[in-house]
Design a protein around this motif. Structure first.
Motif, PDB file in Angstrom:
ATOM      1  N   ASP B  29       0.847  -1.189   0.000  1.00  0.00           N
ATOM      2  CA  ASP B  29       0.000   0.000   0.000  1.00  0.00           C
ATOM      3  C   ASP B  29       0.880   1.236   0.000  1.00  0.00           C
ATOM      4  O   ASP B  29       1.575   1.513   0.973  1.00  0.00           O
ATOM      5  CB  ASP B  29      -0.909   0.004   1.229  1.00  0.00           C
ATOM      6  CG  ASP B  29      -1.911  -1.135   1.200  1.00  0.00           C
ATOM      7  OD1 ASP B  29      -2.594  -1.279   0.175  1.00  0.00           O
ATOM      8  OD2 ASP B  29      -1.989  -1.886   2.182  1.00  0.00           O
ATOM      9  N   CYS B  30       0.838   1.953  -1.090  1.00  0.00           N
ATOM     10  CA  CYS B  30       1.691   3.134  -1.218  1.00  0.00           C
ATOM     11  C   CYS B  30       0.852   4.379  -0.991  1.00  0.00           C
ATOM     12  O   CYS B  30      -0.239   4.513  -1.546  1.00  0.00           O
ATOM     13  CB  CYS B  30       2.291   3.201  -2.613  1.00  0.00           C
ATOM     14  SG  CYS B  30       3.099   1.675  -3.080  1.00  0.00           S
ATOM     15  N   SER B  31       1.362   5.241  -0.168  1.00  0.00           N
ATOM     16  CA  SER B  31       0.683   6.513   0.063  1.00  0.00           C
ATOM     17  C   SER B  31       1.742   7.592   0.187  1.00  0.00           C
ATOM     18  O   SER B  31       2.937   7.325   0.053  1.00  0.00           O
ATOM     19  CB  SER B  31      -0.173   6.447   1.323  1.00  0.00           C
ATOM     20  OG  SER B  31       0.663   6.362   2.449  1.00  0.00           O
ATOM     21  N   ASP B  32       1.283   8.772   0.474  1.00  0.00           N
ATOM     22  CA  ASP B  32       2.175   9.904   0.627  1.00  0.00           C
ATOM     23  C   ASP B  32       3.208   9.654   1.719  1.00  0.00           C
ATOM     24  O   ASP B  32       4.351  10.088   1.631  1.00  0.00           O
ATOM     25  CB  ASP B  32       1.315  11.121   0.987  1.00  0.00           C
ATOM     26  CG  ASP B  32       2.010  12.401   0.605  1.00  0.00           C
ATOM     27  OD1 ASP B  32       2.775  12.358  -0.373  1.00  0.00           O
ATOM     28  OD2 ASP B  32       1.795  13.412   1.290  1.00  0.00           O
ATOM     29  N   SER B  33       2.795   8.921   2.758  1.00  0.00           N
ATOM     30  CA  SER B  33       3.682   8.724   3.898  1.00  0.00           C
ATOM     31  C   SER B  33       4.667   7.579   3.694  1.00  0.00           C
ATOM     32  O   SER B  33       5.620   7.467   4.460  1.00  0.00           O
ATOM     33  CB  SER B  33       2.853   8.486   5.154  1.00  0.00           C
ATOM     34  OG  SER B  33       2.006   7.387   4.959  1.00  0.00           O
ATOM     35  N   GLY B  34       4.446   6.760   2.722  1.00  0.00           N
ATOM     36  CA  GLY B  34       5.387   5.679   2.476  1.00  0.00           C
ATOM     37  C   GLY B  34       4.707   4.415   1.982  1.00  0.00           C
ATOM     38  O   GLY B  34       3.586   4.454   1.487  1.00  0.00           O
ATOM     39  N   ILE B  35       5.435   3.304   2.154  1.00  0.00           N
ATOM     40  CA  ILE B  35       4.907   2.023   1.690  1.00  0.00           C
ATOM     41  C   ILE B  35       4.599   1.155   2.894  1.00  0.00           C
ATOM     42  O   ILE B  35       5.446   0.984   3.778  1.00  0.00           O
ATOM     43  CB  ILE B  35       5.931   1.299   0.777  1.00  0.00           C
ATOM     44  CG1 ILE B  35       6.295   2.189  -0.412  1.00  0.00           C
ATOM     45  CG2 ILE B  35       5.385  -0.041   0.310  1.00  0.00           C
ATOM     46  CD1 ILE B  35       7.349   1.588  -1.323  1.00  0.00           C
ATOM     47  N   GLN B  36       3.388   0.639   2.944  1.00  0.00           N
ATOM     48  CA  GLN B  36       3.009  -0.276   4.014  1.00  0.00           C
ATOM     49  C   GLN B  36       2.621  -1.624   3.434  1.00  0.00           C
ATOM     50  O   GLN B  36       2.073  -1.692   2.327  1.00  0.00           O
ATOM     51  CB  GLN B  36       1.807   0.267   4.800  1.00  0.00           C
ATOM     52  CG  GLN B  36       2.139   1.108   6.006  1.00  0.00           C
ATOM     53  CD  GLN B  36       2.255   2.564   5.642  1.00  0.00           C
ATOM     54  OE1 GLN B  36       1.523   3.041   4.796  1.00  0.00           O
ATOM     55  NE2 GLN B  36       3.179   3.259   6.273  1.00  0.00           N
ATOM     56  N   LEU B  37       2.890  -2.633   4.199  1.00  0.00           N
ATOM     57  CA  LEU B  37       2.458  -3.962   3.804  1.00  0.00           C
ATOM     58  C   LEU B  37       1.995  -4.661   5.060  1.00  0.00           C
ATOM     59  O   LEU B  37       2.659  -4.616   6.094  1.00  0.00           O
ATOM     60  CB  LEU B  37       3.632  -4.711   3.165  1.00  0.00           C
ATOM     61  CG  LEU B  37       3.429  -6.155   2.695  1.00  0.00           C
ATOM     62  CD1 LEU B  37       4.370  -6.445   1.547  1.00  0.00           C
ATOM     63  CD2 LEU B  37       3.625  -7.168   3.785  1.00  0.00           C
ATOM     64  N   GLN B  38       0.819  -5.238   4.984  1.00  0.00           N
ATOM     65  CA  GLN B  38       0.365  -6.021   6.126  1.00  0.00           C
ATOM     66  C   GLN B  38      -0.297  -7.269   5.599  1.00  0.00           C
ATOM     67  O   GLN B  38      -1.208  -7.196   4.770  1.00  0.00           O
ATOM     68  CB  GLN B  38      -0.647  -5.216   6.969  1.00  0.00           C
ATOM     69  CG  GLN B  38      -0.833  -5.782   8.345  1.00  0.00           C
ATOM     70  CD  GLN B  38      -2.246  -5.567   8.881  1.00  0.00           C
ATOM     71  OE1 GLN B  38      -3.204  -6.116   8.374  1.00  0.00           O
ATOM     72  NE2 GLN B  38      -2.352  -4.761   9.919  1.00  0.00           N
ATOM     73  N   ALA B  39       0.152  -8.414   6.056  1.00  0.00           N
ATOM     74  CA  ALA B  39      -0.452  -9.650   5.566  1.00  0.00           C
ATOM     75  C   ALA B  39      -0.238 -10.780   6.560  1.00  0.00           C
ATOM     76  O   ALA B  39       0.767 -10.809   7.272  1.00  0.00           O
ATOM     77  CB  ALA B  39       0.138 -10.032   4.210  1.00  0.00           C
ATOM     78  N   MET B  40      -1.190 -11.684   6.587  1.00  0.00           N
ATOM     79  CA  MET B  40      -1.075 -12.865   7.433  1.00  0.00           C
ATOM     80  C   MET B  40      -0.592 -14.038   6.589  1.00  0.00           C
ATOM     81  O   MET B  40      -0.794 -14.065   5.379  1.00  0.00           O
ATOM     82  CB  MET B  40      -2.441 -13.216   8.022  1.00  0.00           C
ATOM     83  CG  MET B  40      -2.841 -12.357   9.187  1.00  0.00           C
ATOM     84  SD  MET B  40      -4.396 -12.901   9.875  1.00  0.00           S
ATOM     85  CE  MET B  40      -5.549 -12.259   8.683  1.00  0.00           C
ATOM     86  N   ASP B  41      -0.001 -15.002   7.260  1.00  0.00           N
ATOM     87  CA  ASP B  41       0.364 -16.220   6.540  1.00  0.00           C
ATOM     88  C   ASP B  41      -0.913 -17.017   6.274  1.00  0.00           C
ATOM     89  O   ASP B  41      -1.990 -16.681   6.766  1.00  0.00           O
ATOM     90  CB  ASP B  41       1.358 -17.035   7.360  1.00  0.00           C
ATOM     91  CG  ASP B  41       0.720 -17.611   8.598  1.00  0.00           C
ATOM     92  OD1 ASP B  41       0.708 -18.826   8.747  1.00  0.00           O
ATOM     93  OD2 ASP B  41       0.199 -16.819   9.412  1.00  0.00           O
ATOM     94  N   ASN B  42      -0.769 -18.081   5.517  1.00  0.00           N
ATOM     95  CA  ASN B  42      -1.933 -18.881   5.130  1.00  0.00           C
ATOM     96  C   ASN B  42      -2.754 -19.361   6.311  1.00  0.00           C
ATOM     97  O   ASN B  42      -3.977 -19.406   6.253  1.00  0.00           O
ATOM     98  CB  ASN B  42      -1.468 -20.097   4.335  1.00  0.00           C
ATOM     99  CG  ASN B  42      -1.484 -19.802   2.864  1.00  0.00           C
ATOM    100  OD1 ASN B  42      -2.176 -18.871   2.443  1.00  0.00           O
ATOM    101  ND2 ASN B  42      -0.742 -20.565   2.101  1.00  0.00           N
ATOM    102  N   ALA B  43      -2.085 -19.754   7.370  1.00  0.00           N
ATOM    103  CA  ALA B  43      -2.774 -20.340   8.515  1.00  0.00           C
ATOM    104  C   ALA B  43      -3.333 -19.278   9.461  1.00  0.00           C
ATOM    105  O   ALA B  43      -3.974 -19.620  10.445  1.00  0.00           O
ATOM    106  CB  ALA B  43      -1.825 -21.252   9.268  1.00  0.00           C
ATOM    107  N   HIS B  44      -3.063 -18.030   9.157  1.00  0.00           N
ATOM    108  CA  HIS B  44      -3.541 -16.914   9.985  1.00  0.00           C
ATOM    109  C   HIS B  44      -2.977 -16.945  11.401  1.00  0.00           C
ATOM    110  O   HIS B  44      -3.631 -16.520  12.347  1.00  0.00           O
ATOM    111  CB  HIS B  44      -5.074 -16.884  10.049  1.00  0.00           C
ATOM    112  CG  HIS B  44      -5.704 -16.425   8.776  1.00  0.00           C
ATOM    113  ND1 HIS B  44      -6.949 -15.887   8.705  1.00  0.00           N
ATOM    114  CD2 HIS B  44      -5.231 -16.441   7.530  1.00  0.00           C
ATOM    115  CE1 HIS B  44      -7.225 -15.587   7.446  1.00  0.00           C
ATOM    116  NE2 HIS B  44      -6.190 -15.928   6.732  1.00  0.00           N
ATOM    117  N   VAL B  45      -1.801 -17.510  11.557  1.00  0.00           N
ATOM    118  CA  VAL B  45      -1.188 -17.565  12.878  1.00  0.00           C
ATOM    119  C   VAL B  45      -0.238 -16.385  13.072  1.00  0.00           C
ATOM    120  O   VAL B  45      -0.096 -15.848  14.165  1.00  0.00           O
ATOM    121  CB  VAL B  45      -0.453 -18.915  13.071  1.00  0.00           C
ATOM    122  CG1 VAL B  45       0.325 -18.931  14.366  1.00  0.00           C
ATOM    123  CG2 VAL B  45      -1.457 -20.049  13.058  1.00  0.00           C
TER     124      VAL B  45
END
Lengths: 317, 260
Positions: B29-45
């Protein structure tokens, strides 16, 4: 041993049809969807029909029998108002997300043996034994999901439909709880008691319900005649039509309810609406615009008849 | 128009190495403030949360917010094409379905352009509440990686217990058990080599080694790692990425199964 809920959610979307909510909105708004909920006989009076169509233009009301000083009529505007929630009824946008469980996930959490195989491949755990012989410390512990701890963030933006449904539900709750906070009674010189706000109300907010006995037309006539004998009673008969049925809320007996004390003004800051709670219509006074604190709340009684205005000159205000 | 330029492409390579073990694809996710990434692994652990601030880039421009879904395997392939000394520039148009990577060698002699198709990923975003953690352990990241590697030989799970005196990592399995205790460093000469514990109350939690091992793939990014723990909430493993930002991993603890 390795039990885990496999209600994983996937990108599959399913449409959900919430029939009860749909119905509520329909019922609330469609006047022509007539279904008689009251057992009492209904008699149509020509003049009443005419009366309830009145809007701004004064209509002569043929009064027979002892005239009651004035009556409160639902103005036409609210029905237009209440039609709005209807829009977009057929476009049901609520979705439920399910996530299918990918087989790999299943393997990982349910089958420790396979899990260790996987690990072997990853070279993270070369000497790992298979899952059968795990020691007590690890045997009865399961991986918990992060979603148990952190809420899945949904967009706070809601579709119009959801917003309207929420408003409707909120209003129903307030009616059921007979909410009347943020208001107080104040004595006004020349017109008696009135209701003044003690907090701000936003446009469209529920302000107070007009609470009284919900009666049918025949009963209303009888009571009106009765009240007319005593000129000190004043009139608290609120006539309205809901789904082709003529109703009246009689709030004449003194009570602690504030709705009955709201005064009249042709340019009031409240507007009356009919909402149905549990198939019983309720009269709700909502804010026409933002209402600041400390002002008197008023609404249009809707009575434009010459007879009434002659008796009560303030109705013309 | 989105454009982000890093003189050291190695940082981006390392970031990718740090997340591709847990995630196969992710949305940047790119915005004015920078690049963010948030994601869970397949198992959601576990969850990866990457934050790269715009001011950490050598050049950064993002006119409109942009979400770029990328296959991390493919991105790795492209990043492998970059030389260690190369400058990398990521570019995308506003409603683009491709992202461009441009690698420039040090004296501009060689310029390579790669384009990668973007994906539309339907990913869930988690709201992570602000938490005051009972224990915060700062330690050398190498040390932590070593401990995770060593202990995962003994069992699938690892217990981390933190007291004022120090932090204890333990694991047990068929072949026996393992315990590693780290005492708080008395004299802090080099901050990055020290073990520093800030503790409100003692905590003991159990985690899956497998995930911790994946987290330690971020070790090359930072000399120091920070572990934040509280009873019954996910562990946070944080690596700073220089002045650019940080990468945080969240891992749900293992909890006694009531059925057994």
């Amino acid at each position: 041993m390795y039990k885990m809920d496999i209600h994983l959610r996937s990108g599959h979307r399913q449409k959900k049809l919430d029939t009860t909510d749909n119905q509520k909105q329909f019922l609330n708004n469609l006047e022509d969807q007539f279904s008689c909920t009251r057992s009492s006989p209904r008699r149509q009076n020509g003049f009443d029909q005419q009366l309830f169509k009145t809007d701004e233009t004064p209509v002569a009301v043929p009064v027979n029998g002892p005239p009651t000083p004035h009556r409160i009529n639902m103005t036409r505007t609210d029905s237009e108002d209440s039609e709005k929630p209807n829009a977009g009824d057929n476009t049901n946008t609520s979705k439920i997300f399910y996530r299918e469980s990918p087989s790999t996930v299943l393997d990982n959490v349910q089958n420790p043996a396979k899990k260790s195989l996987k690990k072997g491949r990853r070279k993270l755990n070369p000497n790992n034994t298979d899952g059968q012989g795990l020691l007590k410390m690890t045997a009865n512990r399961t991986n918990h999901k992060l979603t148990d701890y952190f809420p899945v963030r949904r967009s706070v933006r809601k579709c119009k439909r959801t917003v309207l449904e929420e408003q409707q539900r909120d209003m129903e709750n307030k009616v059921l709880c007979q909410v009347q906070d943020g208001l107080k009674i104040q004595e006004f010189i020349g017109k008696g008691r009135g209701i003044v706000t003690t907090r701000e109300f936003r446009k469209g907010d529920f302000v107070v319900e007009y609470i009284g006995d919900l009666i049918d037309q025949n009963m209303a006539k009888k009571r009106e005649a009765e009240y007319a004998r005593d000129h000190s009673t004043g009139c608290y008969m609120y006539y309205f039509k809901h789904r082709n049925q003529q109703y009246c809320v009689d709030a004449t007996p003194e009570s602690d309810k504030l709705g009955r004390l709201v005064n009249h003004s042709r340019n009031g800051n409240l507007i009356a609406r009919v909402i149905e709670v549990g198939s019983i219509p309720h009269l709700v006074l909502t804010a026409k615009d933002d209402v600041p604190r400390g002002v008197e709340v008023t609404y249009d009684y809707g009575d434009r008849s010459r007879e009434s205005i002659r008796n009560h000159p303030w109705l013309a205000l | 128009m989105f454009e982000a330029r890093l003189v050291q492409s190695a940082i981006l390579k390392k970031v990718l190495e740090a997340i591709k073990d847990l995630l196969t694809e992710a949305t940047f996710d790119c915005s004015d403030s920078g690049i963010q990434l948030q994601a869970m692994d397949n198992a959601h652990v576990s969850l990866v949360s990457l934050n790269l601030r715009s001011d950490g880039f050598d050049k950064y421009r993002c006119d409109r917010n942009l979400s770029m879904g990328m296959n991390l395997g493919n991105m790795t392939k492209i990043m492998k094409c970059a030389g260690a000394e190369d400058t990398v520039t990521m570019k995308a148009q506003d409603n683009a379905d491709v992202v461009a990577f441009m690698f420039e060698s040090k004296n501009q002699e060689k310029v390579s352009d790669y384009e990668m198709k973007l994906m539309n990923l339907d990913q869930e975003h988690l709201g992570i509440p602000e938490t005051d953690y009972s224990c915060i352990v700062k330690m050398p990241s190498q040390e932590f990686a070593r401990i995770c590697r060593d202990l995962s030989q003994f069992g699938e799970s690892m217990a981390i217990s933190c007291t004022k005196e120090g932090v204890k990592f333990s694991s047990a399995g068929d072949i026996g058990s393992a315990n590693i205790k780290l005492a708080q460093t008395a004299n802090v000469d080099a901050e990055e080599e020290a073990v520093v514990i800030e503790m409100q109350e003692p905590v003991s939690l159990t985690f899956a080694c497998r995930y911790l091992n994946s987290f330690t793939k971020a070790t090359p990014l930072s000399a120091q790692v920070q572990l934040s723990m509280s009873a019954d909430v996910p562990l946070v493993v944080e690596y700073k990425i220089g002045e650019l930002g940080h990468i945080r991993y969240y891992l749900a603890p293992k909890i006694e199964d009531e059925d057994n």
